[in-house]
Design an enzyme around this catalytic site. Structure first.
Site, PDB file in Angstrom:
ATOM      1  N   ASN A  13      -4.171  29.295  22.292  1.00 41.72           N
ATOM      2  CA  ASN A  13      -4.753  29.542  20.974  1.00 41.72           C
ATOM      3  C   ASN A  13      -4.274  30.926  20.528  1.00 41.72           C
ATOM      4  OD1 ASN A  13      -6.363  30.063  18.759  1.00 41.72           O
ATOM      5  ND2 ASN A  13      -8.277  30.218  19.926  1.00 41.72           N
ATOM      6  N   LYS A  15      -4.660  32.313  17.739  1.00 41.04           N
ATOM      7  CA  LYS A  15      -5.543  32.966  16.757  1.00 41.04           C
ATOM      8  C   LYS A  15      -4.690  33.513  15.599  1.00 41.04           C
ATOM      9  CE  LYS A  15      -8.798  33.715  20.430  1.00 41.04           C
ATOM     10  NZ  LYS A  15      -9.906  34.474  20.991  1.00 41.04           N
ATOM     11  N   HIS A 103     -14.599  26.676  17.233  1.00 40.83           N
ATOM     12  CA  HIS A 103     -14.357  27.874  18.046  1.00 40.83           C
ATOM     13  C   HIS A 103     -15.444  28.906  17.721  1.00 40.83           C
ATOM     14  CE1 HIS A 103     -12.564  31.539  19.580  1.00 40.83           C
ATOM     15  NE2 HIS A 103     -11.829  30.769  20.351  1.00 40.83           N
ATOM     16  N   GLU A 105     -15.365  31.958  17.212  1.00 37.60           N
ATOM     17  CA  GLU A 105     -15.031  32.892  16.123  1.00 37.60           C
ATOM     18  C   GLU A 105     -15.292  32.235  14.769  1.00 37.60           C
ATOM     19  OE1 GLU A 105     -11.113  33.883  17.571  1.00 37.60           O
ATOM     20  OE2 GLU A 105     -12.079  34.890  19.267  1.00 37.60           O
ATOM     21  N   GLU A 175     -16.343  27.673  26.375  1.00 38.71           N
ATOM     22  CA  GLU A 175     -15.911  29.061  26.225  1.00 38.71           C
ATOM     23  C   GLU A 175     -17.138  29.967  26.085  1.00 38.71           C
ATOM     24  OE1 GLU A 175     -11.592  29.263  24.694  1.00 38.71           O
ATOM     25  OE2 GLU A 175     -12.934  29.280  22.978  1.00 38.71           O
ATOM     26  N   GLY A 181     -11.849  37.273  25.117  1.00 32.76           N
ATOM     27  CA  GLY A 181     -11.166  38.508  24.722  1.00 32.76           C
ATOM     28  C   GLY A 181     -11.758  39.759  25.353  1.00 32.76           C
ATOM     29  N   SER A 221     -10.792  34.679  28.717  1.00 33.00           N
ATOM     30  CA  SER A 221     -10.073  35.596  29.608  1.00 33.00           C
ATOM     31  C   SER A 221      -9.360  34.886  30.761  1.00 33.00           C
ATOM     32  CB  SER A 221     -11.017  36.690  30.133  1.00 33.00           C
ATOM     33  OG  SER A 221     -11.493  37.476  29.047  1.00 33.00           O
TER      34      SER A 221
HETATM   35  P1  PGA Z   1      -9.142  34.761  25.430  1.00 35.42           P
HETATM   36  O1  PGA Z   1      -9.579  33.751  24.252  1.00 35.42           O
HETATM   37  O2  PGA Z   1      -8.300  33.975  26.399  1.00 35.42           O
HETATM   38  O3  PGA Z   1      -8.361  35.845  24.732  1.00 35.42           O
HETATM   39  O4  PGA Z   1     -10.400  35.256  26.057  1.00 35.42           O
HETATM   40  C1  PGA Z   1      -9.920  32.418  24.500  1.00 35.42           C
HETATM   41  C2  PGA Z   1     -10.259  31.713  23.208  1.00 35.42           C
HETATM   42  O5  PGA Z   1     -10.898  32.314  22.335  1.00 35.42           O
HETATM   43  O6  PGA Z   1      -9.891  30.530  23.018  1.00 35.42           O
END
Ligand code: PGA
Length: 259
Positions: A13, A15, A103, A105, A175, A181, A221
């Protein structure tokens, strides 16, 4: 519980990163690092930003790279006066196979609700694409012991009105929001146990047989250093990778982790 029948799926992803020109370079480097065997054992998916979808589609097709294309979002209406939105038929025409929906976000920054996630899931399936349905708890919910209830609510909301055969085709991504992140991943044991709980909710909705068919990824992560441990858990069928998927070397290491 066994995961032998479920094909692993590792999705990147991106983003809101990379212009379409940067995206081509990253995809070419990634494809150079991956071998035929990697694609044989794992579904490899890339979810770039909307402006890169067409470019990546043509790059994958021209070079016969078996990475599947994913989108990060979709709107549930097929067309109309919805300034700034993109519909499922538009994505399907670009040979998009997977669409990330719900997601955290999108839920936290853009106010996406379980009801919206449900409408998106239906729109994605209507155009024969596979939804990657994201669920996850906040740190406060986790500390208050509300993880299971939160995840069960999100799963029930996303799958409302979806029949068992359609549900079996979906991918779920667990998640935990506190792990996204932050560099702080859930332990493999924790992620496995929580994913087992998500599968139990799916079994309540659809029965054991269907629940056993649904692939559930872990995200938050994921890095080259923790993928093997996560994938060793029978409950975990793959990963949704944010930050580490931006670097082709790291993402290739995640895809071809030591099995
Ligand atoms: P990350 O994000 O691997 O940077 O923690 C995962 C995601 O939001 O899908």
């Amino acid at each position: 519980m066994t995961s032998t029948a479920r094909r692993p799926i590792i999705a990147g992803n991106w983003k809101m990163h990379y212009t379409h020109l940067e995206a081509i370079q990253v995809v070419q480097k990634l494809s150079y690092l991956l071998r035929k065997d990697d694609y044989e054992v794992t579904d490899v998916v890339l979810c770039p930003s909307l402006t890169s979808l067409r470019t990546i589609q043509t790059t994958l097709e021209a070079d016969k790279i078996p990475i599947e294309l994913g989108a990060q979002n979709v709107f549930w209406e097929e067309s109309g006066a919805f300034t700034g939105e993109v519909s499922a038929p538009m994505l399907a025409k670009l040979n998009v196979h997977y669409v990330i929906i719900g997601h955290s976000e999108r839920r936290q920054i853009f106010g996406e609700t379980d009801e919206m996630v449900n409408k998106k899931l239906k729109a994605v399936q209507k155009f024969l694409m596979t939804p990657i349905v994201c669920v996850g708890e906040t740190l406060e919910e986790r500390e208050a012991g509300e993880t299971a209830a939160r995840l069960s609510g999100q799963v029930r909301g996303a799958f409302a009105g979806i029949k068992a055969d359609a549900a079996a085709e979906c991918v779920v991504a667990y998640e935990p929001i506190w792990a996204i992140g932050t560099g702080r991943n859930a332990t493999a044991e924790d992620a496995g146990t929580t994913i087992g709980g998500i599968r139990a909710t799916l079994a309540e909705l659809y029965g054991e047989t269907t629940a056993e068919q649904i692939r559930i990824q872990y995200g938050g992560s994921v890095k080259p250093g923790n993928i093997a441990e996560l994938m060793a858990r029978p409950e975990i069928d793959g990963a949704l990778v944010g930050g580490a998927s931006l670097d082709p070397d790291d993402f290739a290491k995640i895809i071809c982790f030591e099995r």
